[in-house]
Design an enzyme around this catalytic site. Structure first.
Site, PDB file in Angstrom:
ATOM      1  CE1 TYR A  58      -4.215   0.939  -0.403  1.00 44.44           C
ATOM      2  CE2 TYR A  58      -4.495  -1.162   0.722  1.00 44.44           C
ATOM      3  CZ  TYR A  58      -5.002  -0.132  -0.055  1.00 44.44           C
ATOM      4  OH  TYR A  58      -6.300  -0.195  -0.487  1.00 44.44           O
ATOM      5  CD  GLU A  60      -4.820   5.199   0.091  1.00 41.96           C
ATOM      6  OE1 GLU A  60      -4.652   5.341   1.305  1.00 41.96           O
ATOM      7  OE2 GLU A  60      -5.933   5.017  -0.433  1.00 41.96           O
ATOM      8  CG  ASP A 204      -6.438  10.077 -24.924  1.00 44.44           C
ATOM      9  OD1 ASP A 204      -5.436   9.330 -24.890  1.00 44.44           O
ATOM     10  OD2 ASP A 204      -7.580   9.706 -24.573  1.00 44.44           O
ATOM     11  CB  THR A 230      -2.912   3.465 -22.593  1.00 46.66           C
ATOM     12  OG1 THR A 230      -2.409   3.371 -23.930  1.00 46.66           O
ATOM     13  CG2 THR A 230      -4.385   3.852 -22.627  1.00 46.66           C
ATOM     14  CE  LYS A 233      -5.445   1.694 -25.724  1.00 44.21           C
ATOM     15  NZ  LYS A 233      -6.483   2.716 -25.939  1.00 44.21           N
ATOM     16  NE  ARG A 239      -4.990  -4.506 -20.029  1.00 48.00           N
ATOM     17  CZ  ARG A 239      -5.380  -4.123 -21.258  1.00 48.00           C
ATOM     18  NH1 ARG A 239      -6.169  -3.083 -21.423  1.00 48.00           N
ATOM     19  NH2 ARG A 239      -4.991  -4.798 -22.319  1.00 48.00           N
TER      20      ARG A 239
HETATM   21  C1  PLP Z   1      -7.509   3.122 -25.107  1.00 53.04           C
HETATM   22  C2  PLP Z   1      -7.832   4.546 -24.966  1.00 53.04           C
HETATM   23  C3  PLP Z   1      -8.117   5.123 -23.715  1.00 53.04           C
HETATM   24  C4  PLP Z   1      -8.424   4.355 -22.472  1.00 53.04           C
HETATM   25  O1  PLP Z   1      -7.628   3.425 -22.027  1.00 53.04           O
HETATM   26  P1  PLP Z   1      -8.117   2.316 -20.973  1.00 53.04           P
HETATM   27  O2  PLP Z   1      -6.812   1.955 -20.353  1.00 53.04           O
HETATM   28  O3  PLP Z   1      -8.778   1.264 -21.748  1.00 53.04           O
HETATM   29  O4  PLP Z   1      -9.018   2.983 -19.994  1.00 53.04           O
HETATM   30  C5  PLP Z   1      -8.297   6.492 -23.649  1.00 53.04           C
HETATM   31  N1  PLP Z   1      -8.218   7.256 -24.742  1.00 53.04           N
HETATM   32  C6  PLP Z   1      -7.971   6.738 -25.942  1.00 53.04           C
HETATM   33  C7  PLP Z   1      -7.897   7.643 -27.113  1.00 53.04           C
HETATM   34  C8  PLP Z   1      -7.781   5.362 -26.099  1.00 53.04           C
HETATM   35  O5  PLP Z   1      -7.576   4.867 -27.320  1.00 53.04           O
END
Ligand code: PLP
Length: 439
Positions: A58, A60, A204, A230, A233, A239
């Site tokens: 933990y 936080e 994003d 993220t 990807k 993840r």
């Molecule tokens: C995949 C994605 C997310 C969210 O990711 P998660 O980890 O699945 O919550 C946010 N924005 C965009 C543009 C994405 O492609």
């Protein structure tokens, strides 16, 4: 290798039922073609760290200021992750605690906006993401959401309409980037519009962040106030999510905290939006695994990988075009190819289901101006990151598209599906994946 999923597995002895399920998933990943554009395969090192003892801790708070004792080592891990991320993306601020990309976005919206404020993002059906203002998501429920679209002919963001929608609705925050946008995100043009209407600009880069890290996609850092991503990807980490700010942005944006009315640094506000705002204890095993992923992405080999990802997506799109497929925006600059199947008389849903039977994993996807519902769709989205990690190159991309085309053009033919499945398995076995983890 000491991973707990190999032959000397603890799980095998303690819980054969779930062990069996794990083995089936290892085989599925190994013997199918993974073309989901948001997926990738992490290294053994990342798997080991993500399955390691830091899951017990933990922590936080943030390094040096935790609510719990015994954090000296996880502090080091989080600091290392932050330092490496700063170097990788050339930024000054990073928060590596968001459990996911969606939570990174939520923390940003909580920081810059009051409930009821207006946000503006790319329409979900045009390649945006749920968290960019969809009415089924918190971003569309808590905030007043307006969206911009792509141009019908070019498939690229239509800046005339971005500008006029921004002027009409005066959003406090504009979001650029998406989940099914095959082209480079136009950060500079978004900056102009944001400045014209006095909006914060968030990028994003959940999808192209690995390409950004490799210098093969423009960086948002000089244009956007805030950047989320993220880590799983194209970046090929565990993840999770992250939030970043570029150089000199902090000084420009000392903002008034929406709730307390006190002037605060944005970095302070962001940190407290993540914890205690929307999360409790951070996933320290995942943060340590993010540190490994950032280090992997800093190596010269990662740039070669990222270039191959792009070359492979281009090879797939050229082969598709030569077979008469319609691609949104006519091709790709990235790892994503968005195919409109309308002229092939097959829905996205049927294509996804049938390809899956043949061992090819894709996702159905809305195409811009789609006449079908999100559950049916007229398109599929494919991507090159995962199969490139296995070592496949342009020659294999041509084979992959030939197999997809066989299925799409014989969608009802069971014997063709079975033949393709055998070819898929044989292609996959030439590029083995996670062989050390098999039973
Ligand atoms: C995949 C994605 C997310 C969210 O990711 P998660 O980890 O699945 O919550 C946010 N924005 C965009 C543009 C994405 O492609």
């Amino acid at each position: 290798m000491t991973n707990s999923t190999n032959a000397s597995s603890f799980i095998k002895r303690s819980d054969p039922k779930i062990y069996d399920i794990l083995q089936k998933e290892i085989s599925r990943e190994d013997l199918t073609l993974e073309l989901i554009a948001s997926e990738n395969f992490v290294s053994y090192s990342i798997l080991e760290m993500a399955g390691g003892v830091m899951t017990n801790k933990y922590a936080e708070g943030y390094p040096g200021a935790r609510y719990y004792g015994g954090c000296e080592h996880v502090d080091e891990a989080e600091n290392l992750a932050r330092d490496r991320a700063k170097k990788l993306f050339d930024c000054e601020y990073v928060n590596v605690q968001p459990h996911s990309g969606s939570q990174a976005n939520m923390a940003v919206l909580m920081t810059f906006l009051n409930v009821g404020d207006t946000i503006m993002g790319l329409d979900l059906a045009h390649g945006g993401h749920l968290t960019h203002g969809s009415h089924v998501n918190f971003s569309g429920k808590l905030y007043n959401s307006v969206s911009y679209q792509v141009d019908k002919d070019t498939g690229r963001v239509d800046f005339n309409s971005v500008r006029s929608i921004a002027k009409e609705f005066k959003p406090q925050l504009i979001i650029c980037g998406g989940s099914a946008y095959p082209r480079h995100v136009e950060f500079e043009q978004f900056r102009e519009v944001a400045d014209e209407v006095g909006a914060f600009l968030m990028a994003d880069i959940a999808h192209p962040s690995g390409l950004v890290a490799a210098g093969l996609h423009p960086s948002p850092m000089n244009y956007c106030d805030i950047v989320t991503s993220t880590t799983h990807k194209t970046l090929r980490g565990p993840r999770g999510g992250m939030i970043m700010m570029g150089k000199d942005i902090e000084n420009k944006w000392k903002i008034v905290a929406p709730k307390s009315g006190r002037t605060k640094m944005v970095s302070e506000l962001l940190d407290s939006s993540v914890m205690p705002g929307i999360q409790g204890g951070p996933l320290m095993h995942i943060i340590a695994a993010k540190a490994i992923a950032f280090n992997e992405a800093l190596q010269p080999e990662f740039k070669i990988y990222a270039q191959q990802v792009i070359d492979n997506a281009k090879a797939m799109s050229e082969t598709l075009l030569s077979k008469g497929y319609n691609l949104i925006s006519g091709g790709t600059d990235t790892h994503v190819v968005l195919i409109d199947l309308s002229n092939k008389d097959v829905t996205g849903k049927l294509a996804e289901k049938t390809l899956e039977k043949a061992g090819i994993t894709v996702n159905k996807n809305m195409v811009p101006f789609d006449k079908r519902s999100p559950f049916i769709t007229s398109g599929i989205r494919i991507g090159s990151p995962a199969i490139t990690t296995r070592g496949m190159k342009q020659n294999e991309m041509v084979q992959v598209i030939n197999l997809i085309d066989k299925i799409i053009t014989n969608i009802e033919d069971q014997s063709i599906i079975e033949k393709v499945k055998i070819e898929v398995e044989s292609l996959c076995s030439s590029f083995p994946l996670y062989s050390e983890l098999h039973n």
